[in-house]
Design an enzyme around this catalytic site. Structure first.
Site, PDB file in Angstrom:
ATOM      1  N   ASN A 268      17.573 -12.457 -49.359  1.00 41.30           N
ATOM      2  CA  ASN A 268      17.255 -11.600 -48.222  1.00 41.30           C
ATOM      3  C   ASN A 268      18.449 -10.675 -47.976  1.00 41.30           C
ATOM      4  O   ASN A 268      19.433 -10.696 -48.739  1.00 41.30           O
ATOM      5  CB  ASN A 268      16.851 -12.429 -46.992  1.00 41.30           C
TER       6      ASN A 268
ATOM      7  N   GLY B 152      10.240 -17.086 -46.282  1.00 42.75           N
ATOM      8  CA  GLY B 152      11.002 -16.817 -47.507  1.00 42.75           C
ATOM      9  C   GLY B 152      10.734 -17.871 -48.572  1.00 42.75           C
ATOM     10  O   GLY B 152      10.691 -17.569 -49.770  1.00 42.75           O
ATOM     11  N   ASP B 153      10.529 -19.105 -48.142  1.00 40.25           N
ATOM     12  CA  ASP B 153      10.237 -20.184 -49.096  1.00 40.25           C
ATOM     13  C   ASP B 153       8.841 -19.987 -49.699  1.00 40.25           C
ATOM     14  O   ASP B 153       8.632 -20.209 -50.895  1.00 40.25           O
ATOM     15  CB  ASP B 153      10.338 -21.547 -48.403  1.00 40.25           C
TER      16      ASP B 153
ATOM     17  N   GLY C 117       9.438  -5.160 -45.809  1.00 40.82           N
ATOM     18  CA  GLY C 117       8.854  -5.314 -47.143  1.00 40.82           C
ATOM     19  C   GLY C 117       9.848  -5.844 -48.150  1.00 40.82           C
ATOM     20  O   GLY C 117      10.605  -6.776 -47.855  1.00 40.82           O
TER      21      GLY C 117
END
Ligand code: RIB
Length: 302
Positions: free
Chosen positions: A185, A248-249, A222
């Site tokens: 990220n 995120g996982d 995005g």
């Protein structure tokens, strides 16, 4: 045959507080609600990959306590093999305190505890599982010597690695260079390539000095991604965010599943973005992870 994915990483119990904002130092802030929910980046990724159709094994460490038992059961209910989830006799199961804001954004305090007692010895004991996998999904929420050992075992066996270096922690550049796909990220990107903060093209170029494929996820912005053939960007799917913990996982697992199935990086990233988008529309980490059918329907309706 479904892809065989092995996850090396954390199992954590999430003590989730919903709050109007983050507290200031010295402040006590009345908040909306509290829930105890299964989480941990590794366990979330394992459950996500299983719900998306993969054959998944988890390598991790819990404490000898109720939280550990619940986390193991949740993995098994999702169809994940927990044969290599070991129990530490002294240290408790990892816990995290996600603070979820009304916007769905989150900040997390993580205390890995038993996850840090995962060592190269447990990786050696499970080496056969890593060697026979189609993909190793790896994060940084476990003992770093174990993370290094898992990466080395996979590399020697020619097993590709999808590395999600989260939470960002001191690591060797050699570890990043073992990844086939690096997913970060904005916070992790900035920590790894600090001199180009915010310049996504430069970030991707720098990340690709480590790994052939790199993806930077940008939350509501995005994602951007690059590989040898070029790069691409696309906006986030428009959804109403309830809770972004575990999104995120979901993204990493979905990307891994589709790459194992032979999808292009672009198609896999689109599928992964859809899985991440669905995950933010529901509360909790594992409880919010979508099934394969849900992701495919979401993309088809898109
Ligand atoms: O990625 C989200 C996870 O990070 C949470 O479930 C929490 O356990 C933290 O480890």
């Amino acid at each position: 045959m479904p892809p065989r994915i092995v996850v090396v990483g954390s199992l954590m119990m999430d003590l989730v507080v919903r709050a109007p904002r983050l507290p200031l130092p010295g402040e006590s802030l009345l908040s909306h609600s509290f829930e105890t929910l299964p989480g941990g980046k590794g366990a979330n990724q394992a459950v996500a990959a299983a719900r998306l159709g993969a054959d998944v094994a988890m390598i991790g460490r819990i404490g000898r306590d109720r939280f550990g038992e619940i986390l193991r059961t949740k993995l098994e209910e999702a169809g994940v093999s927990t044969r290599d989830v070991s129990v530490d006799p002294e240290v408790g199961t990892g816990v995290a305190v996600p603070i979820v804001l009304d916007s769905g954004e989150n900040a997390i305090l993580a205390v890995p505890q038993a996850n840090l007692k995962l060592t190269p010895r447990e990786i050696e004991a499970a080496a056969g599982v890593i060697r026979s996998a189609d993909l190793l999904l790896l994060n940084f929420e476990a003992g770093m010597d174990a993370v290094e050992a898992a990466a080395e075992t996979a590399t020697q066996a020619g097993v590709p690695i999808l590395l999600n270096p989260a939470p960002i922690t001191p690591h060797s550049p050699e570890l990043l260079a073992k990844a086939s796909v690096l997913v970060v990220n904005e916070v992790e990107a900035a920590a790894i390539v600090s001199n180009v903060k915010g310049d996504h093209a430069a970030e991707l170029e720098a990340l690709r000095r480590f790994a052939p494929r790199a993806v930077v996820t940008l939350g509501a912005g995005g994602l951007v991604a690059a590989e040898a053939d070029g790069g691409f960007a696309f906006p986030a799917f428009p959804v109403t965010a309830v809770d972004s913990v575990g999104a995120g996982d979901a993204f990493c697992a979905a990307l891994g599943v589709r790459l194992c199935e032979g999808a292009s990086l672009f198609d896999a990233a689109r599928f992964a973005a859809a899985a991440g988008a669905l995950a933010v529309t529901r509360p909790g980490a594992q409880s919010a992870l979508p099934s394969r059918e849900e992701v495919e329907r979401f993309l088809a309706d898109g």
